[in-house]
Design an enzyme around this catalytic site. Structure first.
Site, mmCIF file in Angstrom:
data_model
loop_
_atom_site.group_PDB
_atom_site.id
_atom_site.type_symbol
_atom_site.label_atom_id
_atom_site.label_comp_id
_atom_site.label_asym_id
_atom_site.label_seq_id
_atom_site.Cartn_x
_atom_site.Cartn_y
_atom_site.Cartn_z
ATOM 1 N N HIS A 176 -17.553 56.405 27.867
ATOM 2 C CA HIS A 176 -18.478 55.306 28.134
ATOM 3 C C HIS A 176 -19.694 55.392 27.206
ATOM 4 O O HIS A 176 -20.098 54.400 26.583
ATOM 5 C CB HIS A 176 -18.974 55.364 29.586
ATOM 6 C CG HIS A 176 -17.958 54.940 30.600
ATOM 7 N ND1 HIS A 176 -17.251 53.766 30.515
ATOM 8 C CD2 HIS A 176 -17.567 55.525 31.760
ATOM 9 C CE1 HIS A 176 -16.450 53.653 31.559
ATOM 10 N NE2 HIS A 176 -16.613 54.712 32.336
ATOM 11 N N HIS B 273 -14.274 61.184 30.460
ATOM 12 C CA HIS B 273 -14.382 59.807 30.949
ATOM 13 C C HIS B 273 -15.793 59.264 30.726
ATOM 14 O O HIS B 273 -15.989 58.184 30.164
ATOM 15 C CB HIS B 273 -14.018 59.792 32.435
ATOM 16 C CG HIS B 273 -14.169 58.462 33.102
ATOM 17 N ND1 HIS B 273 -13.091 57.694 33.486
ATOM 18 C CD2 HIS B 273 -15.270 57.761 33.490
ATOM 19 C CE1 HIS B 273 -13.524 56.574 34.054
ATOM 20 N NE2 HIS B 273 -14.840 56.599 34.073
ATOM 21 N N GLU B 274 -16.782 60.042 31.166
ATOM 22 C CA GLU B 274 -18.169 59.601 31.027
ATOM 23 C C GLU B 274 -18.605 59.605 29.559
ATOM 24 O O GLU B 274 -19.367 58.726 29.126
ATOM 25 C CB GLU B 274 -19.095 60.494 31.858
ATOM 26 C CG GLU B 274 -18.773 60.551 33.344
ATOM 27 C CD GLU B 274 -18.939 59.219 34.045
ATOM 28 O OE1 GLU B 274 -19.442 58.256 33.406
ATOM 29 O OE2 GLU B 274 -18.561 59.107 35.221
#
Length: 259
Positions: free
Chosen positions: A64, A60-61
């Site tokens: 980004h 997820h990170e």
């Protein structure tokens, strides 16, 4: 101006961290243990779900950061954001400790954004929105990966505990995607719409951003809201052909300390 701000990430800055490989090893080993019935199944499900959840948080990170890199922020490599190392993110508590606590306390998948993006390097509102959307999209993809085999019946001849663990992990991914798309300050959903708001509105909302995730958790703790939300989660799981009863069994096995 530092050297890191004037170049693209090199191969060292893109190398996958040993920490992430350890998480994958725990995920694979615990998954094998649950699949074969080796050891204590309940504890195996706990390790499998926690490891799978943390792997998805890393991805997820990473999403980004990777999207930000292509959007114009070339500093993410020097910060270690491309190594999938959870200890290199801006705030390990927000990104990993609290999300795991939320799972243990209430079975709620709520990742926290803790990748510091130098937004002034990125031009165009659409790019800013895509950077924020990248994380929830990864959770949605993870949900598809773990739910499709269960819903399609590919695992019907295998250990039901493994299917239950996958279903519970998939439920966490669906809830994470839905919650993070809420336009609440501090969550990715707000990050998607923020570039399109007026500067005055953004300044007015900014002080509330640090409390957005906790506010959502508190609201979800209310019984009626909780019921509404999880009914929506189960509806999404039903779209993949996965029954909520599988996730309930997985949740029960996950909380091995209660039985």
């Amino acid at each position: 101006m530092s050297f890191a701000t004037t170049r693209s990430p090199n191969s060292e800055e893109r190398r996958i961290s040993p920490v992430f490989w350890v998480l994958l090893a725990i995920l694979g080993t615990s998954g094998w243990a649950v699949w074969t019935g080796f050891g204590t199944v309940d504890f195996g499900v706990f390790l499998f779900v926690v490891a799978g959840w943390m792997v998805s948080l890393c991805l997820h990170e990473y999403a980004h950061a990777r999207t930000a890199l292509h959007g114009g922020d070339i500093t993410v490599g020097a910060k270690g954001y491309l190594t999938l190392n959870p200890f290199r993110y801006a705030n390990a508590v927000l990104s990993f400790v609290l999300p795991v606590v939320f799972v243990v306390l209430g079975g709620i998948g709520l990742p926290g954004g803790a990748v510091f993006i130098e937004r002034h390097r990125i031009q165009g509102r659409l790019k800013h929105s895509l950077i924020s959307a990248a994380g929830p999209l990864v959770n949605l993809l993870c949900a598809v990966v773990v739910l499709v085999p269960v819903g399609a019946g590919w695992l019907d001849s295998q250990a039901p505990e493994f299917q239950a663990a996958l279903s519970f992990l998939g439920m966490l991914q669906v809830s994470a995607a839905l919650l993070n798309l809420l336009p609440v300050p501090g969550l990715d959903g707000y990050g998607i719409v923020e570039p399109w708001l007026s500067p005055q509105t953004r300044r007015a909302v900014a002080p509330f951003a640090p409390y957005g995730m906790m506010a959502v958790f508190v609201v979800l703790w209310q019984s009626q809201v909780n019921v509404w939300f999880f009914n929506l989660v189960y509806d999404v799981m039903g779209f993949f052909g996965v029954s909520s009863s599988y996730a309930a069994v997985g949740s029960y096995l996950f909380r091995f300390w209660t039985h």
